[in-house]
Design an enzyme around this catalytic site. Sequence first.
Site, PDB file in Angstrom:
ATOM      1  N   THR A 128      15.696  -3.002  -7.504  1.00  0.00           N
ATOM      2  CA  THR A 128      14.497  -3.833  -7.588  1.00  0.00           C
ATOM      3  C   THR A 128      13.796  -3.718  -8.940  1.00  0.00           C
ATOM      4  O   THR A 128      13.860  -2.658  -9.589  1.00  0.00           O
ATOM      5  CB  THR A 128      13.510  -3.407  -6.479  1.00  0.00           C
ATOM      6  OG1 THR A 128      12.238  -4.003  -6.747  1.00  0.00           O
ATOM      7  CG2 THR A 128      13.304  -1.904  -6.423  1.00  0.00           C
ATOM      8  N   TYR A 151       7.787   2.949  -2.647  1.00  0.00           N
ATOM      9  CA  TYR A 151       8.990   2.110  -2.480  1.00  0.00           C
ATOM     10  C   TYR A 151       9.834   2.143  -3.757  1.00  0.00           C
ATOM     11  O   TYR A 151      11.048   2.393  -3.722  1.00  0.00           O
ATOM     12  CB  TYR A 151       8.579   0.664  -2.163  1.00  0.00           C
ATOM     13  CG  TYR A 151       9.696  -0.348  -2.341  1.00  0.00           C
ATOM     14  CD1 TYR A 151      10.804  -0.358  -1.494  1.00  0.00           C
ATOM     15  CD2 TYR A 151       9.656  -1.300  -3.378  1.00  0.00           C
ATOM     16  CE1 TYR A 151      11.840  -1.282  -1.677  1.00  0.00           C
ATOM     17  CE2 TYR A 151      10.679  -2.219  -3.557  1.00  0.00           C
ATOM     18  CZ  TYR A 151      11.767  -2.208  -2.710  1.00  0.00           C
ATOM     19  OH  TYR A 151      12.791  -3.102  -2.886  1.00  0.00           O
TER      20      TYR A 151
HETATM   21  N1  LIG Z   1      13.345  -9.575  -1.170  1.00  0.00           N
HETATM   22  C1  LIG Z   1      13.113  -9.229  -2.428  1.00  0.00           C
HETATM   23  O1  LIG Z   1      12.378  -9.914  -3.174  1.00  0.00           O
HETATM   24  C2  LIG Z   1      13.741  -7.984  -3.002  1.00  0.00           C
HETATM   25  C3  LIG Z   1      13.415  -7.642  -4.334  1.00  0.00           C
HETATM   26  C4  LIG Z   1      13.992  -6.498  -4.872  1.00  0.00           C
HETATM   27  C5  LIG Z   1      14.892  -5.740  -4.147  1.00  0.00           C
HETATM   28  N2  LIG Z   1      15.179  -6.081  -2.852  1.00  0.00           N
HETATM   29  C6  LIG Z   1      16.134  -5.232  -2.116  1.00  0.00           C
HETATM   30  O2  LIG Z   1      17.132  -6.081  -1.545  1.00  0.00           O
HETATM   31  C7  LIG Z   1      17.529  -5.584  -0.274  1.00  0.00           C
HETATM   32  C8  LIG Z   1      17.382  -6.673   0.791  1.00  0.00           C
HETATM   33  O3  LIG Z   1      16.019  -7.092   0.835  1.00  0.00           O
HETATM   34  P1  LIG Z   1      15.512  -8.158   1.888  1.00  0.00           P
HETATM   35  O4  LIG Z   1      14.276  -8.759   1.350  1.00  0.00           O
HETATM   36  O5  LIG Z   1      16.655  -9.017   2.302  1.00  0.00           O
HETATM   37  O6  LIG Z   1      15.095  -7.189   3.098  1.00  0.00           O
HETATM   38  P2  LIG Z   1      15.348  -7.330   4.690  1.00  0.00           P
HETATM   39  O7  LIG Z   1      14.447  -6.342   5.340  1.00  0.00           O
HETATM   40  O8  LIG Z   1      15.263  -8.738   5.114  1.00  0.00           O
HETATM   41  O9  LIG Z   1      16.858  -6.839   4.831  1.00  0.00           O
HETATM   42  C9  LIG Z   1      17.225  -5.482   4.876  1.00  0.00           C
HETATM   43  C10 LIG Z   1      18.017  -5.272   6.149  1.00  0.00           C
HETATM   44  O10 LIG Z   1      18.479  -3.912   6.187  1.00  0.00           O
HETATM   45  C11 LIG Z   1      18.490  -3.485   7.539  1.00  0.00           C
HETATM   46  N3  LIG Z   1      18.430  -2.014   7.547  1.00  0.00           N
HETATM   47  C12 LIG Z   1      17.472  -1.221   7.010  1.00  0.00           C
HETATM   48  N4  LIG Z   1      17.766   0.068   7.227  1.00  0.00           N
HETATM   49  C13 LIG Z   1      18.940   0.088   7.900  1.00  0.00           C
HETATM   50  C14 LIG Z   1      19.756   1.114   8.420  1.00  0.00           C
HETATM   51  N5  LIG Z   1      19.407   2.412   8.296  1.00  0.00           N
HETATM   52  N6  LIG Z   1      20.898   0.786   9.050  1.00  0.00           N
HETATM   53  C15 LIG Z   1      21.270  -0.515   9.190  1.00  0.00           C
HETATM   54  N7  LIG Z   1      20.523  -1.547   8.746  1.00  0.00           N
HETATM   55  C16 LIG Z   1      19.373  -1.239   8.108  1.00  0.00           C
HETATM   56  C17 LIG Z   1      17.257  -4.122   8.154  1.00  0.00           C
HETATM   57  O11 LIG Z   1      17.391  -4.247   9.568  1.00  0.00           O
HETATM   58  C18 LIG Z   1      17.198  -5.457   7.431  1.00  0.00           C
HETATM   59  O12 LIG Z   1      17.760  -6.513   8.211  1.00  0.00           O
HETATM   60  C19 LIG Z   1      16.654  -4.352   0.014  1.00  0.00           C
HETATM   61  O13 LIG Z   1      17.426  -3.210  -0.323  1.00  0.00           O
HETATM   62  C20 LIG Z   1      15.482  -4.506  -0.940  1.00  0.00           C
HETATM   63  O14 LIG Z   1      14.967  -3.245  -1.339  1.00  0.00           O
HETATM   64  C21 LIG Z   1      14.618  -7.192  -2.269  1.00  0.00           C
END
Ligand SMILES: NC(=O)c1ccc[n+]([C@@H]2O[C@H](COP(=O)([O-])OP(=O)(O)OC[C@H]3O[C@@H](n4cnc5c(N)ncnc54)[C@H](O)[C@@H]3O)[C@@H](O)[C@H]2O)c1
Length: 317
Positions: A128, A151
């Site tokens: 991120t 985070y």
């Molecule tokens: N959305 C953004 O703008 C953004 C920006 C920077 C980084 N990220 C990173 O991208 C990734 C996805 O983000 P997102 O927005 O799609 O989040 P999201 O919460 O929609 O998706 C993450 C998924 O991981 C699953 N999960 C979490 N812990 C778990 C575990 N222990 N076992 C199995 N499943 C598990 C959750 O159930 C969830 O569905 C994350 O790692 C986040 O840190 C997202």
Amino acid sequence: MSRILVTGAAGFIGSHLCEELLKEEGNEVIGVDAFLDYTTPVWVKERNLKQLLTHPRFTFMNINLLKVNWELLLPGIDIVYHLAGMPGVRASFGPDFSLYAENNIVATQRLLEACKESLVKRVIFASTSSVYGEKRGKVDEDASELPLSPYGVSKLTCEHLCRIYGEQEGIPIVILRFFTVYGPRQRPDMAFHRFIKHMLEGEPIPLYGDGTQSRDFTYVGDCVRAVAAASTAKHLIGETINIGGKERASINTCIALLEQLIGQKASIRWMGHPPGEPKSTWADVSKAEKLLGYAPVVDLKEGLAEEVRYLKALYQQ
Ligand SMILES: NC(=O)c1ccc[n+]([C@@H]2O[C@H](COP(=O)([O-])OP(=O)(O)OC[C@H]3O[C@@H](n4cnc5c(N)ncnc54)[C@H](O)[C@@H]3O)[C@@H](O)[C@H]2O)c1
């Protein structure tokens, strides 16, 4: 045929990524997710997966990465995309930090341990822009990392774990740093989702900060094209790459765009200045252009229109 494991497959970015990967006939995708409901209700995640579950080259496993038997899961996997984790800056302050420690740091270390014993050709980690903290101007990957939130610390720790297992165990790591991703299926805790939902319901929108803070907004379709390209692009191992968007804007500009798109004036509920949020983010994406052939195409107005369409269907069905 490449067998690709995607962790976090029922989430916002993960579900789009699985769909993007399946466009390539030679890919088989195994999605893993535990349906954690801290930011997104289970029914929304089930909806994210609906199309995928009908795809003949997609398999889904409802498992928690903290409990999974990696010895059974990893054999035969060529590429791992590790997107599962606890997202969100604000909730990482306070008592819920243990969720970030477990689902980000511990889960990533266990995955990396398991990869030591496997023939995986690439492990691509979703990091991120929050690892950078407050910076002036465009930020490239050599900028110092100084997260402002627990985070950001948890994700930077994961990056360091990736580096250690890459350098010392030879695991082929690629780190991608996402900048505020938006579009259909955006998580309910994220700003655009909250703004649009409240406007559609005729409620004031909760605004953190004064609205002059700006973000590099990345449309999810652009984001996952870059992420999918990382499965085959050359010269990536050991690299860290920014994935930013086509357009950078202040929150106030985005609210004005939403007013045009929804056809109604937004009333604002001021929420004060939360900790952990930088004043601005701005990605230098030249490395992604060079290594992934990345070229974001969706501008904010187009991308927000897609998110409005999606949220109307989600809440007014
Ligand atoms: N959305 C953004 O703008 C953004 C920006 C920077 C980084 N990220 C990173 O991208 C990734 C996805 O983000 P997102 O927005 O799609 O989040 P999201 O919460 O929609 O998706 C993450 C998924 O991981 C699953 N999960 C979490 N812990 C778990 C575990 N222990 N076992 C199995 N499943 C598990 C959750 O159930 C969830 O569905 C994350 O790692 C986040 O840190 C997202």
